[in-house]
Design a protein around this motif. Structure first.
Motif, PDB file in Angstrom:
ATOM      1  N   TYR A  15       0.829  -1.206   0.000  1.00  0.00           N
ATOM      2  CA  TYR A  15       0.000   0.000   0.000  1.00  0.00           C
ATOM      3  C   TYR A  15       0.865   1.258   0.000  1.00  0.00           C
ATOM      4  CZ  TYR A  15      -3.173   3.672   1.391  1.00  0.00           C
ATOM      5  OH  TYR A  15      -3.863   4.850   1.441  1.00  0.00           O
ATOM      6  N   ALA A  16       1.964   1.236   0.703  1.00  0.00           N
ATOM      7  CA  ALA A  16       2.860   2.402   0.719  1.00  0.00           C
ATOM      8  C   ALA A  16       3.347   2.716  -0.694  1.00  0.00           C
ATOM      9  CB  ALA A  16       4.033   2.164   1.659  1.00  0.00           C
ATOM     10  N   LYS A  19       0.410   4.010  -2.742  1.00  0.00           N
ATOM     11  CA  LYS A  19       0.096   5.399  -2.364  1.00  0.00           C
ATOM     12  C   LYS A  19       1.067   6.379  -3.036  1.00  0.00           C
ATOM     13  CE  LYS A  19      -1.755   8.438   0.611  1.00  0.00           C
ATOM     14  NZ  LYS A  19      -3.095   8.781   0.816  1.00  0.00           N
ATOM     15  N   ARG A  20       2.329   5.987  -3.181  1.00  0.00           N
ATOM     16  CA  ARG A  20       3.279   6.848  -3.904  1.00  0.00           C
ATOM     17  C   ARG A  20       2.887   6.965  -5.382  1.00  0.00           C
ATOM     18  NH1 ARG A  20       6.998   4.319  -0.543  1.00  0.00           N
ATOM     19  NH2 ARG A  20       7.638   2.828  -2.122  1.00  0.00           N
ATOM     20  N   PRO A  23      -1.414   8.958  -5.531  1.00  0.00           N
ATOM     21  CA  PRO A  23      -1.448   9.782  -4.317  1.00  0.00           C
ATOM     22  C   PRO A  23      -2.837  10.138  -3.798  1.00  0.00           C
ATOM     23  CG  PRO A  23      -0.764  11.079  -6.213  1.00  0.00           C
ATOM     24  CD  PRO A  23      -0.823   9.650  -6.657  1.00  0.00           C
ATOM     25  N   ASN A  24      -3.877   9.941  -4.577  1.00  0.00           N
ATOM     26  CA  ASN A  24      -5.220  10.290  -4.104  1.00  0.00           C
ATOM     27  C   ASN A  24      -5.916   9.170  -3.354  1.00  0.00           C
ATOM     28  OD1 ASN A  24      -4.873  12.800  -5.239  1.00  0.00           O
ATOM     29  ND2 ASN A  24      -5.979  12.315  -7.105  1.00  0.00           N
ATOM     30  N   LEU A  25      -5.208   8.069  -3.096  1.00  0.00           N
ATOM     31  CA  LEU A  25      -5.791   6.999  -2.279  1.00  0.00           C
ATOM     32  C   LEU A  25      -5.948   7.518  -0.853  1.00  0.00           C
ATOM     33  CD1 LEU A  25      -3.672   3.906  -3.392  1.00  0.00           C
ATOM     34  CD2 LEU A  25      -5.860   4.688  -4.315  1.00  0.00           C
ATOM     35  N   ARG A  26      -7.018   7.092  -0.209  1.00  0.00           N
ATOM     36  CA  ARG A  26      -7.232   7.493   1.186  1.00  0.00           C
ATOM     37  C   ARG A  26      -7.148   6.260   2.074  1.00  0.00           C
ATOM     38  NH1 ARG A  26     -12.655  10.993   0.741  1.00  0.00           N
ATOM     39  NH2 ARG A  26     -13.354   8.864   0.458  1.00  0.00           N
ATOM     40  N   ASP A  27      -6.361   6.383   3.127  1.00  0.00           N
ATOM     41  CA  ASP A  27      -6.146   5.265   4.047  1.00  0.00           C
ATOM     42  C   ASP A  27      -7.458   4.665   4.535  1.00  0.00           C
ATOM     43  OD1 ASP A  27      -3.526   6.026   3.692  1.00  0.00           O
ATOM     44  OD2 ASP A  27      -3.262   6.784   5.718  1.00  0.00           O
ATOM     45  N   MET A  30      -9.236   1.929   2.290  1.00  0.00           N
ATOM     46  CA  MET A  30      -8.563   0.704   1.851  1.00  0.00           C
ATOM     47  C   MET A  30      -9.220  -0.570   2.367  1.00  0.00           C
ATOM     48  SD  MET A  30      -6.361   1.454  -0.386  1.00  0.00           S
ATOM     49  CE  MET A  30      -7.539   2.704  -0.868  1.00  0.00           C
ATOM     50  N   TRP A  34      -9.422  -2.675  -0.974  1.00  0.00           N
ATOM     51  CA  TRP A  34      -8.117  -3.265  -1.263  1.00  0.00           C
ATOM     52  C   TRP A  34      -8.177  -4.739  -1.644  1.00  0.00           C
ATOM     53  CZ3 TRP A  34      -3.738  -1.310  -2.686  1.00  0.00           C
ATOM     54  CH2 TRP A  34      -2.570  -2.044  -2.609  1.00  0.00           C
TER      55      TRP A  34
END
Length: 79
Positions: A15-16, A19-20, A23-27, A30, A34
């Protein structure tokens, strides 16, 4: 190529990197998207203003990149 189930086994590290790349993914989202690739692709399309087909291609590309990283890591360990 890695498949979606293999990719999502280790949510933290994968996920890290996702996310890079996206960038618009929201924790907080997930947990609900996911573990299901189609749901994730629809979510990715919505959050990044893509068509679902474009999101699918982005996920394919991400899986390919992750497979290369995985192979490189294993090759380095084998030396």
């Amino acid at each position: 190529m890695l498949n979606w189930a293999e990719l999502t086994k280790e949510l933290g590290a994968t996920y890290a990197r996702a996310k890079r790349r996206f960038p618009n993914l929201r924790d907080q989202d997930m947990d609900s998207v996911w573990n299901n690739r189609e749901r994730f692709e629809a979510y990715l399309a919505e959050r990044h203003h893509l068509t679902v087909n474009e999101a699918h291609e982005e996920v394919e590309d991400f899986l390919f990149t992750e497979r290369l990283n995985h192979e490189l890591a294993h090759a380095a360990l084998a030396k």
